[in-house]
Scaffold this motif. Structure first.
Motif, PDB file in Angstrom:
ATOM      1  N   PRO A 160       0.936  -1.315  -0.073  1.00 13.97           N
ATOM      2  CA  PRO A 160      -0.010  -0.027   0.040  1.00 13.97           C
ATOM      3  C   PRO A 160       0.901   1.186  -0.070  1.00 13.97           C
ATOM      4  N   CYS A 161       2.020   1.365   0.729  1.00 15.31           N
ATOM      5  CA  CYS A 161       2.788   2.373   0.690  1.00 15.31           C
ATOM      6  C   CYS A 161       3.281   2.771  -0.642  1.00 15.31           C
ATOM      7  N   ASN A 162       3.975   1.798  -1.206  1.00 17.37           N
ATOM      8  CA  ASN A 162       4.427   1.973  -2.708  1.00 17.37           C
ATOM      9  C   ASN A 162       3.564   2.498  -3.637  1.00 17.37           C
ATOM     10  N   ASP A 163       2.283   1.964  -3.426  1.00 15.00           N
ATOM     11  CA  ASP A 163       1.273   2.543  -4.311  1.00 15.00           C
ATOM     12  C   ASP A 163       1.040   3.985  -4.055  1.00 15.00           C
ATOM     13  N   VAL A 164       0.999   4.302  -2.816  1.00 11.85           N
ATOM     14  CA  VAL A 164       0.725   5.900  -2.474  1.00 11.85           C
ATOM     15  C   VAL A 164       1.633   6.618  -2.865  1.00 11.85           C
ATOM     16  N   PHE A 165       2.998   6.412  -2.801  1.00 15.02           N
ATOM     17  CA  PHE A 165       4.072   7.164  -2.897  1.00 15.02           C
ATOM     18  C   PHE A 165       4.580   7.217  -4.550  1.00 15.02           C
ATOM     19  N   ALA A 166       3.738   6.142  -5.181  1.00 17.25           N
ATOM     20  CA  ALA A 166       4.218   6.232  -6.701  1.00 17.25           C
ATOM     21  C   ALA A 166       3.283   7.090  -7.541  1.00 17.25           C
ATOM     22  N   PRO A 167       3.695   7.847  -8.621  1.00 18.80           N
ATOM     23  CA  PRO A 167       2.705   8.400  -9.417  1.00 18.80           C
ATOM     24  C   PRO A 167       1.812   7.458 -10.105  1.00 18.80           C
ATOM     25  N   GLY A 168       0.554   8.004 -10.075  1.00 17.86           N
ATOM     26  CA  GLY A 168      -0.585   6.958 -10.933  1.00 17.86           C
ATOM     27  C   GLY A 168      -0.449   7.203 -12.092  1.00 17.86           C
ATOM     28  N   ALA A 169      -1.276   6.234 -12.906  1.00 18.15           N
ATOM     29  CA  ALA A 169      -1.147   6.382 -14.392  1.00 18.15           C
ATOM     30  C   ALA A 169      -1.623   7.592 -14.883  1.00 18.15           C
ATOM     31  N   ASP A 170      -2.664   8.411 -14.350  1.00 20.65           N
ATOM     32  CA  ASP A 170      -3.242   9.417 -14.642  1.00 20.65           C
ATOM     33  C   ASP A 170      -2.349  10.524 -14.648  1.00 20.65           C
ATOM     34  N   GLU A 171      -1.371  10.530 -13.266  1.00 18.54           N
ATOM     35  CA  GLU A 171      -0.307  11.337 -13.245  1.00 18.54           C
ATOM     36  C   GLU A 171       0.603  11.464 -14.104  1.00 18.54           C
ATOM     37  N   VAL A 172       1.032  10.251 -14.391  1.00 15.83           N
ATOM     38  CA  VAL A 172       2.140  10.029 -15.599  1.00 15.83           C
ATOM     39  C   VAL A 172       1.784  10.666 -17.054  1.00 15.83           C
ATOM     40  N   GLU A 173       0.378  10.337 -17.426  1.00 15.57           N
ATOM     41  CA  GLU A 173       0.022  10.535 -18.531  1.00 15.57           C
ATOM     42  C   GLU A 173      -0.294  12.284 -18.782  1.00 15.57           C
ATOM     43  N   GLN A 174      -0.628  12.921 -17.481  1.00 15.37           N
ATOM     44  CA  GLN A 174      -0.547  14.420 -17.408  1.00 15.37           C
ATOM     45  C   GLN A 174       0.452  14.999 -17.397  1.00 15.37           C
ATOM     46  N   ALA A 175       1.522  14.461 -16.845  1.00 16.91           N
ATOM     47  CA  ALA A 175       2.906  14.941 -16.896  1.00 16.91           C
ATOM     48  C   ALA A 175       3.487  15.026 -18.434  1.00 16.91           C
ATOM     49  N   ARG A 176       3.441  13.914 -19.091  1.00 14.81           N
ATOM     50  CA  ARG A 176       3.678  13.640 -20.485  1.00 14.81           C
ATOM     51  C   ARG A 176       2.701  15.055 -21.321  1.00 14.81           C
ATOM     52  N   ALA A 177       1.651  15.276 -20.994  1.00 19.05           N
ATOM     53  CA  ALA A 177       0.845  15.971 -21.813  1.00 19.05           C
ATOM     54  C   ALA A 177       1.509  17.498 -21.526  1.00 19.05           C
ATOM     55  N   VAL A 178       1.691  17.745 -20.168  1.00 20.37           N
ATOM     56  CA  VAL A 178       2.292  19.216 -20.170  1.00 20.37           C
ATOM     57  C   VAL A 178       3.585  19.501 -20.625  1.00 20.37           C
ATOM     58  N   ILE A 179       4.628  18.182 -20.542  1.00 22.83           N
ATOM     59  CA  ILE A 179       5.812  18.553 -21.349  1.00 22.83           C
ATOM     60  C   ILE A 179       5.453  18.712 -22.887  1.00 22.83           C
ATOM     61  N   ALA A 180       4.536  18.022 -23.462  1.00 17.67           N
ATOM     62  CA  ALA A 180       4.379  17.978 -24.914  1.00 17.67           C
ATOM     63  C   ALA A 180       3.778  19.293 -25.171  1.00 17.67           C
ATOM     64  N   ALA A 181       2.917  19.733 -24.367  1.00 20.74           N
ATOM     65  CA  ALA A 181       2.336  21.029 -24.789  1.00 20.74           C
ATOM     66  C   ALA A 181       3.251  22.450 -24.497  1.00 20.74           C
ATOM     67  N   PHE A 182       4.043  22.296 -23.546  1.00 16.56           N
ATOM     68  CA  PHE A 182       5.041  23.322 -23.553  1.00 16.56           C
ATOM     69  C   PHE A 182       6.124  23.314 -24.640  1.00 16.56           C
ATOM     70  N   GLU A 183       6.625  22.017 -24.833  1.00 17.66           N
ATOM     71  CA  GLU A 183       7.446  21.861 -25.994  1.00 17.66           C
ATOM     72  C   GLU A 183       6.873  22.486 -27.375  1.00 17.66           C
ATOM     73  N   THR A 184       5.639  22.183 -27.665  1.00 20.41           N
ATOM     74  CA  THR A 184       5.072  22.601 -28.757  1.00 20.41           C
ATOM     75  C   THR A 184       4.967  24.072 -28.876  1.00 20.41           C
ATOM     76  N   ALA A 185       4.521  24.789 -27.619  1.00 23.48           N
ATOM     77  CA  ALA A 185       4.698  26.263 -27.612  1.00 23.48           C
ATOM     78  C   ALA A 185       5.816  27.086 -27.734  1.00 23.48           C
ATOM     79  N   GLN A 186       6.690  26.215 -27.241  1.00 22.34           N
ATOM     80  CA  GLN A 186       8.150  26.520 -27.450  1.00 22.34           C
ATOM     81  C   GLN A 186       8.767  26.682 -29.200  1.00 22.34           C
ATOM     82  N   ALA A 187       8.353  25.640 -29.616  1.00 15.84           N
ATOM     83  CA  ALA A 187       8.699  25.520 -31.004  1.00 15.84           C
ATOM     84  C   ALA A 187       7.987  26.453 -31.827  1.00 15.84           C
TER      85      ALA A 187
END
Length: 293
Positions: A231-258
């Motif tokens: 249970p502790c490992n699960d709580v302190f690990a990024p969830g799948a939604d969190e990882v997906e959101q992080a990738r989307a944030v990076i992609a959106a920023f890189e697109t804006a920079q380009a």
């Protein structure tokens, strides 16, 4: 989520194991735990201290614990066992030596000198337990006292005792202390691990406290029972939604920079450099955890 001196290492679950119990040490080889504290202190009776010390050092030298971070908790400064514990642990060369009730920067420097005098290899770091009001109030000085110090560990049971406080769900009595130690760790760039949850049968209470620790910013939590690890490992690990959101944030920023823009938007929310830094930490954490399996 990392310290100044090494790459990020997951410390979601940090399990105390009594080193006098050979069966427990054997079981630890199979647990999905990020780090083990092979304990010579509270979990070991006075007449078992010597054998516990031998067992812990043998476990470190065995190479049988795979990717788990192996640490040894010695008896505290001033105890009759401390000097022998520290010398033996330093010679064995674990990932870290955990010292209870560290109260000042001066004590940190003294411990580091003793570790080096005993031949501790460069990879053996110091984890300082913060368990007293004085230590909380000097946490930043403790955290900055030596490059060998890699982690602050909350000793919440002792803190409750020292404060004369009563435990209630939500930990109102020690929230200020928790936050001060977190601030100190982040200011110094070292890891910080939350205290234990004592009722091993109260799964809901444990999860609530683990989630609170993660929301506050802790890297992980110290544990007293193998059943708390998953249970502790699960709580302190990024969830799948969190990882997906992080990738989307990076992609959106890189697109804006380009496109020559310094900021981006994602689902109507403004994205700046600081959000990208956070997103990259999420991905680095997820990747480090995935590499463990």
């Amino acid at each position: 989520m990392t310290d100044n001196h090494t790459a990020y290492r997951p410390r979601r679950s940090v399990l105390y194991m009594p080193s006098s119990n050979e069966r427990a040490l054997e079981k630890a080889k199979t647990l999905p735990v990020d780090a083990l504290i092979l304990d010579l202190e509270d979990a070991v009776a006075p007449d078992a201290k010597d054998i516990a010390r031998e067992n812990a050092c043998a476990a470190v030298r065995s190479g049988a614990y795979g990717r788990r971070e192996l640490t040894i908790r010695v008896n505290g400064l001033g105890s009759q066992w401390h000097d022998a514990d520290l010398a033996a642990a330093a010679a064995a060369g674990p990932d870290a030596i955990v010292v209870p009730k560290v109260g000042s920067a001066e004590e940190v420097r003294s411990l580091v000198e003793a570790m080096e005098a005993a031949g501790a290899p460069a990879h053996t770091r110091l984890w300082a337990m913060v368990e007293t009001p004085a230590a909380v109030l000097h946490a930043e000085e403790i955290a900055l006292a030596s490059d060998r110090l890699a982690c602050l560990v909350l000793g919440t049971n002792d803190l409750y005792k020292e404060l004369g406080a009563t435990f209630v769900p939500g930990r109102a009595a020690v929230q200020t202390a928790l936050q001060l130690v977190l601030l100190a760790a982040r200011a110094a760039g070292v890891a910080v691990v939350d205290g234990v949850y004592n009722d091993v049968k109260d799964a809901e209470g444990f999860l609530a406290e683990a989630r609170q620790g993660r929301e506050m910013g802790f890297d992980g939590k110290t544990l007293i029972h193998p059943g708390q690890v998953g249970p502790c490992n699960d709580v302190f690990a990024p969830g799948a939604d969190e990882v997906e959101q992080a990738r989307a944030v990076i992609a959106a920023f890189e697109t804006a920079q380009a496109q020559g823009r310094g900021v981006a938007t994602l689902n109507g929310r403004l994205i700046e450099n600081l959000h990208v830094d956070t997103a990259r930490k999420v991905l680095a954490t997820a990747e480090a955890i995935a590499a463990l399996s």
